[in-house]
Design an enzyme around this catalytic site. Structure first.
Site, PDB file in Angstrom:
ATOM      1  N   ASP A 169       2.479 -11.056  15.291  1.00  0.00           N
ATOM      2  CA  ASP A 169       2.848  -9.796  15.819  1.00  0.00           C
ATOM      3  C   ASP A 169       3.738 -10.220  17.278  1.00  0.00           C
ATOM      4  OD1 ASP A 169       3.345  -7.019  15.949  1.00  0.00           O
ATOM      5  OD2 ASP A 169       1.336  -6.551  16.817  1.00  0.00           O
ATOM      6  N   CYS A 212      -0.240   2.165  -5.790  1.00  0.00           N
ATOM      7  CA  CYS A 212      -0.693   3.535  -5.014  1.00  0.00           C
ATOM      8  C   CYS A 212      -1.066   4.602  -6.136  1.00  0.00           C
ATOM      9  CB  CYS A 212       0.367   3.806  -4.038  1.00  0.00           C
ATOM     10  SG  CYS A 212      -0.067   2.949  -2.585  1.00  0.00           S
ATOM     11  N   CYS A 252      -1.727   8.732  -5.915  1.00  0.00           N
ATOM     12  CA  CYS A 252      -2.484   9.002  -4.573  1.00  0.00           C
ATOM     13  C   CYS A 252      -1.585   9.162  -3.453  1.00  0.00           C
ATOM     14  CB  CYS A 252      -3.705   7.760  -4.582  1.00  0.00           C
ATOM     15  SG  CYS A 252      -4.491   7.849  -2.975  1.00  0.00           S
ATOM     16  N   CYS A 287      -3.402  12.273   7.403  1.00  0.00           N
ATOM     17  CA  CYS A 287      -2.765  12.014   8.752  1.00  0.00           C
ATOM     18  C   CYS A 287      -2.840  13.191   9.480  1.00  0.00           C
ATOM     19  CB  CYS A 287      -1.334  11.571   8.662  1.00  0.00           C
ATOM     20  SG  CYS A 287      -0.651  11.081  10.263  1.00  0.00           S
ATOM     21  N   CYS A 308      -5.653   4.646  15.632  1.00  0.00           N
ATOM     22  CA  CYS A 308      -6.215   5.780  14.447  1.00  0.00           C
ATOM     23  C   CYS A 308      -6.092   4.938  13.160  1.00  0.00           C
ATOM     24  CB  CYS A 308      -5.263   6.682  14.476  1.00  0.00           C
ATOM     25  SG  CYS A 308      -5.679   8.103  13.109  1.00  0.00           S
TER      26      CYS A 308
END
Length: 367
Positions: free
Chosen positions: A146, A200, A203, A210, A253
């Site tokens: 990163d 996924c 879903c 969020c 978060c």
């Protein structure tokens, strides 16, 4: 040193084994063609969804071209390392949800409760590079965590570490998404691994959970609304309209991850580096808000949180303390006293958010 295909295949297997010995959960290999990812990156940048993260745009399409970043690169070794603390209980997702409902709790993203992952992964990747060098001699490489203009998620997906979830994070059927990633760019034509398929299905838990509706649709994230962006990347005032939606999340978060069914398979870290430090998983906002700059710098030494600095730390906590009013603690004497103690803070940024928080406790919704 010239290596045959057989030599390269054997080396690839050794690299994967060495990676696990060094604490990585999985190592996979891909080529460097990211041309398929360039249009999406450009469209996202053109829409301004990167907000104040100018570094996302400053390098243009270099992010999708590893060989331009490090000339000679022909393969990317993509690695993942689990970060859930070793003592994380089985019901950790329920516990995280419970803390979000506690008006006095300071909720800090799980990944940031231990040591700075940049340092941990980079050091381990360098050790992996050293092992390769000891095995074959000099070769061209660079390691990143990163820390470079590189599209690590598309590379990891292409390498088969997982698939991009609807929240844009990488998902693994066996490990969920609670892991860090790092890259090892090499000039060795190692055999590549196959990508995996997505799982996924129908879903949409990450989208609906969020708090700020930053996930606009499957794979579409407006970073300007993301709480991780607002509490970490944003350098100035948090937009007043978004402040109430942040709740008591004071650094990052995890909501889209804790809501994801695949994270029932999230694996624990094998390294002690990611164990919780300074009680950050159980701290109160009042206690953290009382830290001086010296105390913040000392306690956050070696933590990713230190990167935002004491001023933004106080900004975030002021918002959380203000939101405690709507969470059942309006007018709480201890919270109000803590905020009033910062009314004359030297920072205009802190003063603004403290004034807003006190207005919340006074019931003045106009401020």
């Amino acid at each position: 040193m010239s290596l045959s295909e057989s030599d390269l295949a054997q080396l690839a297997q050794r690299i994967k084994r060495w990676g696990v010995e060094l604490g990585f959960a999985e190592i996979r290999i891909t080529d460097i063609d990211l041309s398929h990812a360039e249009p999406g990156l450009q469209a996202w940048l053109d829409a301004g969804m990167h907000g104040e993260m100018d570094y996302m745009a400053s390098h243009g399409m270099l992010r999708a071209r590893p060989a331009e970043l490090v000339p000679g690169t022909v393969r990317v070794i993509s690695a993942r390392m689990n970060y859930l603390p070793r003592d994380t209980p089985p019901d950790w997702r329920a516990r995280e949800a419970q803390r979000l409902r506690d008006p006095g709790a300071a909720v800090i993203s799980v990944y940031a409760r231990g040591r700075d992952y940049h340092k941990v992964l980079r050091a381990r990747l360098q050790q992996l590079a050293d092992r390769v060098k000891a095995e074959i001699g000099d070769f061209g490489y660079r390691v990143f965590t990163d820390s470079a203009p590189l599209m690590e998620l598309p590379l990891a997906e292409k390498a088969g570490l997982g698939w991009r979830g609807k929240h844009t994070l990488l998902l693994s059927r066996t490990a969920g998404s609670m892991f860090f990633m790092g890259e090892f760019l090499v000039d060795l034509a190692l055999p590549v691994d196959a990508p995996t398929s997505g799982h996924c299905g129908q879903c949409s838990a990450c989208i609906t959970t969020c708090p700020t509706q930053a996930i606009l649709g499957p794979g579409r994230l407006d970073a300007r609304r993301c709480i991780s962006y607002l509490t970490i990347e944003l350098k100035n005032a948090i937009p007043p309209a978004l402040r109430p939606l942040i709740g008591n999340r004071v650094y990052g978060c995890d909501d889209c991850q804790t809501a994801c069914p695949w994270n029932k398979f999230a694996e624990r870290a094998v390294l002690p580096d990611f164990d919780q430090r300074h009680g950050l998983g159980d701290a109160s906002m009042i206690a953290l808000f009382g830290w001086s700059a010296e105390e913040f710098n000392r306690k956050m030494e070696g933590s990713p949180i230190r990167r935002i600095g004491h001023e933004r730390w106080l900004r975030n906590l002021a918002v959380g303390l203000g939101n405690a009013a709507a969470a059942g603690a309006r007018g709480d004497a201890a919270i109000v006293a803590a905020l009033q103690a910062r009314l004359d803070d030297p920072s205009p940024l802190v003063r603004e958010h403290v004034a807003w928080a006190l207005a919340c406790h006074a019931g003045d919704a106009a401020i």
